[in-house]
Design a protein around this motif. Sequence first.
Motif, PDB file in Angstrom:
ATOM      1  N   VAL A  35     -12.045  -5.143   0.488  1.00 25.73           N
ATOM      2  CA  VAL A  35     -11.180  -5.961   1.404  1.00 25.73           C
ATOM      3  C   VAL A  35      -9.712  -6.124   0.723  1.00 25.73           C
ATOM      4  O   VAL A  35      -8.611  -5.933   1.135  1.00 25.73           O
ATOM      5  N   LEU A  36      -9.909  -6.475  -0.446  1.00 29.64           N
ATOM      6  CA  LEU A  36      -8.668  -6.820  -1.401  1.00 29.64           C
ATOM      7  C   LEU A  36      -7.770  -5.608  -1.695  1.00 29.64           C
ATOM      8  O   LEU A  36      -6.574  -5.711  -1.587  1.00 29.64           O
ATOM      9  N   HIS A  37      -8.525  -4.612  -1.878  1.00 30.26           N
ATOM     10  CA  HIS A  37      -7.913  -3.280  -2.127  1.00 30.26           C
ATOM     11  C   HIS A  37      -6.968  -2.936  -0.712  1.00 30.26           C
ATOM     12  O   HIS A  37      -5.888  -2.368  -0.895  1.00 30.26           O
ATOM     13  N   HIS A  38      -7.688  -3.147   0.148  1.00 33.11           N
ATOM     14  CA  HIS A  38      -7.177  -2.558   1.815  1.00 33.11           C
ATOM     15  C   HIS A  38      -6.021  -3.703   1.873  1.00 33.11           C
ATOM     16  O   HIS A  38      -4.750  -3.220   2.336  1.00 33.11           O
ATOM     17  N   ILE A  39      -5.965  -4.986   1.358  1.00 32.20           N
ATOM     18  CA  ILE A  39      -4.638  -5.918   1.316  1.00 32.20           C
ATOM     19  C   ILE A  39      -3.635  -5.424   0.652  1.00 32.20           C
ATOM     20  O   ILE A  39      -2.404  -5.188   0.876  1.00 32.20           O
ATOM     21  N   LEU A  40      -3.942  -4.748  -0.502  1.00 30.30           N
ATOM     22  CA  LEU A  40      -2.979  -4.239  -1.433  1.00 30.30           C
ATOM     23  C   LEU A  40      -2.288  -3.101  -1.056  1.00 30.30           C
ATOM     24  O   LEU A  40      -1.087  -2.676  -1.241  1.00 30.30           O
ATOM     25  N   PHE A  42      -1.174  -2.573   1.966  1.00 26.98           N
ATOM     26  CA  PHE A  42       0.120  -2.859   2.632  1.00 26.98           C
ATOM     27  C   PHE A  42       1.259  -3.431   1.709  1.00 26.98           C
ATOM     28  O   PHE A  42       2.309  -3.719   2.361  1.00 26.98           O
ATOM     29  N   LEU A  43       1.108  -3.554   0.486  1.00 29.09           N
ATOM     30  CA  LEU A  43       2.296  -3.844  -0.571  1.00 29.09           C
ATOM     31  C   LEU A  43       2.775  -2.715  -1.084  1.00 29.09           C
ATOM     32  O   LEU A  43       2.127  -1.624  -1.214  1.00 29.09           O
ATOM     33  N   SER A  44       3.976  -2.776  -1.634  1.00 25.92           N
ATOM     34  CA  SER A  44       4.680  -1.928  -2.402  1.00 25.92           C
ATOM     35  C   SER A  44       3.912  -1.901  -3.747  1.00 25.92           C
ATOM     36  O   SER A  44       3.003  -2.936  -3.918  1.00 25.92           O
ATOM     37  N   THR A  45       4.084  -0.818  -4.362  1.00 27.39           N
ATOM     38  CA  THR A  45       3.125  -0.555  -5.748  1.00 27.39           C
ATOM     39  C   THR A  45       3.466  -1.903  -6.677  1.00 27.39           C
ATOM     40  O   THR A  45       2.796  -2.168  -7.288  1.00 27.39           O
ATOM     41  N   GLU A  46       4.819  -2.077  -6.724  1.00 27.36           N
ATOM     42  CA  GLU A  46       5.326  -3.046  -7.861  1.00 27.36           C
ATOM     43  C   GLU A  46       4.923  -4.402  -7.143  1.00 27.36           C
ATOM     44  O   GLU A  46       4.284  -5.497  -8.173  1.00 27.36           O
ATOM     45  N   ASP A  47       4.699  -4.743  -5.832  1.00 27.04           N
ATOM     46  CA  ASP A  47       4.204  -5.940  -5.281  1.00 27.04           C
ATOM     47  C   ASP A  47       2.626  -6.130  -5.828  1.00 27.04           C
ATOM     48  O   ASP A  47       2.229  -7.402  -6.148  1.00 27.04           O
ATOM     49  N   SER A  48       1.916  -5.044  -5.830  1.00 24.88           N
ATOM     50  CA  SER A  48       0.588  -4.840  -5.879  1.00 24.88           C
ATOM     51  C   SER A  48       0.617  -5.475  -7.228  1.00 24.88           C
ATOM     52  O   SER A  48      -0.255  -5.984  -7.639  1.00 24.88           O
ATOM     53  N   ILE A  49       1.235  -4.921  -8.110  1.00 24.25           N
ATOM     54  CA  ILE A  49       1.047  -5.243  -9.546  1.00 24.25           C
ATOM     55  C   ILE A  49       1.174  -6.465  -9.953  1.00 24.25           C
ATOM     56  O   ILE A  49       0.632  -7.312 -10.538  1.00 24.25           O
ATOM     57  N   SER A  66      -5.002   3.288  -4.709  1.00 21.42           N
ATOM     58  CA  SER A  66      -5.186   4.778  -4.639  1.00 21.42           C
ATOM     59  C   SER A  66      -3.731   5.453  -4.424  1.00 21.42           C
ATOM     60  O   SER A  66      -3.505   6.743  -4.308  1.00 21.42           O
ATOM     61  N   ASP A  67      -2.722   4.498  -3.865  1.00 22.85           N
ATOM     62  CA  ASP A  67      -1.331   4.975  -3.528  1.00 22.85           C
ATOM     63  C   ASP A  67      -0.320   4.463  -4.412  1.00 22.85           C
ATOM     64  O   ASP A  67      -0.308   3.227  -4.449  1.00 22.85           O
TER      65      ASP A  67
END
Length: 546
Positions: A35-40, A42-49, A66-67
Amino acid sequence: MDDVVLLPSSKHQKLSKDVTYGEGMDVISTLSDNVLHHILSFLSTEDSIRTSILSRRWQYLWTSISDINLDDISWSCSRNDIDKKKDQCPMCQRFLDFVGRVLLLHDASDIRRLRLNIIDPVNPARLNSWISAAIRHNVQELDLDLPVRTCCLLPCCLFTCESLLVLKLSMDCVLKAPSFIHFSSLKTLVFNLLTFSDDDSMQHFTSNSWISAAIRHNVQELDLDLPVRTCCLLPCCLFTCESLLVLKLSMDCVLKAPSFIHFSSLKTLVFNFLTFSDDDSMQHVFSSCPVLQELALTNCGWKNIKTLTISVPTLKRLTIEDDSTGVLSCVVKIHASNLIYLEFTSNLKVHFHLCGISSLVNASIDLPHRDLSKQHVSRAIGVLTGICNVKRLTVSADTLLSISDAENIVGHLRTFPNMTNLELNAEFRSDLTGGLINLLEKSPKLEFLEFAQGVDSEYSHDHEVCLMLERVPSCCCFKRFSLSYFEGKPAEMHFLRLLLKNATVLGRMTLYCEPILSEDLVKEEEVSNQLRAFPRRSESCVIELL
């Protein structure tokens, strides 16, 4: 921008306790990783980090995204750096280092998509390390928009990546492709601004992608006519394609086959202009076609072959056209017990052995007459011996010349016990008489003799020719004779007079008239009367003009 990537051993200050935030419960952190990966996602790569600083629960979640989509637009140089060299720009270098760490710290999970949009120059070694990292993570979509402006040597692993579905390269550079390319799964290929190093490189790159795509769609007939002029490494999947029924390759290159080959359904195989690499690999190709019915080898290169055995019990139709030059020590043995049709044209530089061909019905033989050396004559006799069980034979003028004047030729030439039809696919001339007589003498069951191209207007009926025709009465035992392009010229009439005089059991002579004769009724009647007046050995012979 804050480029923070936390290593597993890094120390950092938590913003809150693991499961609480302020006075309330941290509900999000209690959710499953999926679920948390699914939330991530929707974010840009930099925001995910950036979420790695939220809590220990989030610290390494980003390493499974994955993206990955990274763009250096927000890292662009400030005005104070405008005059600095690109490779000395601190912000540019920080971004490139950031990309490397993102890929380095990604966990063992797959990367579905990697997209890099970078304005500033990238060191080729650094670029290749990024691509290799993505491929190790089974990347499916690779989109690179980079300002590479030199010759680009991308890693070889890119060109054999099995997971890649989409490849987009936007680079203002010269692309050098490796010798072996195999995009087994690629569905989308986009090149922008790229320049290929040479035509062969471009052709090799694209053709392998096309072949793989066709095979994925269960292609049944593959016909490639390409100007490849280097060593050709076709994709391995081609040599194990189960759906393929017809394969035609016309490429001026050296064909290298993989170690494992199995054409389980292939019925037709055509090679044009290919040069065979070695004995073992090519023998492996032919022996891996369990249901092959038709084989054509046209103007192939045999210089790398010493001894090749082509054994295909299912083969029904074989075409060989060979015009090799130079001195070759090549022996090709062909075993095809169920062969029905053979078309063979060769100057006999390659020594062909036709073995165990017992079911042959139709054969067309053309042996270009370059010389009457013992080797040429011996090989010519060998070819005719290999097809001695044929029922219907077509020969060229050069074939007859090859067996015309050799010493004791009749003693070496095998009998054709089953042959009922013999066709000369050339104008009959005086110098072909010897070869024709030698062949007729070895054809005891011949019923039909056909001159498909007529009689040469310069044909002479000198005393020597008459003696040759009278030499062996059995050679004139055929029952039917046809002559095409008949005009009633003196040379034709002289030949027909000799034939009627010596043919013992001739029942029908069919003359296919040219318009110059058939449209002139007076001349046609005159020719017909002359023919009827010729003495004939067979009184029951019927002459018809068509």
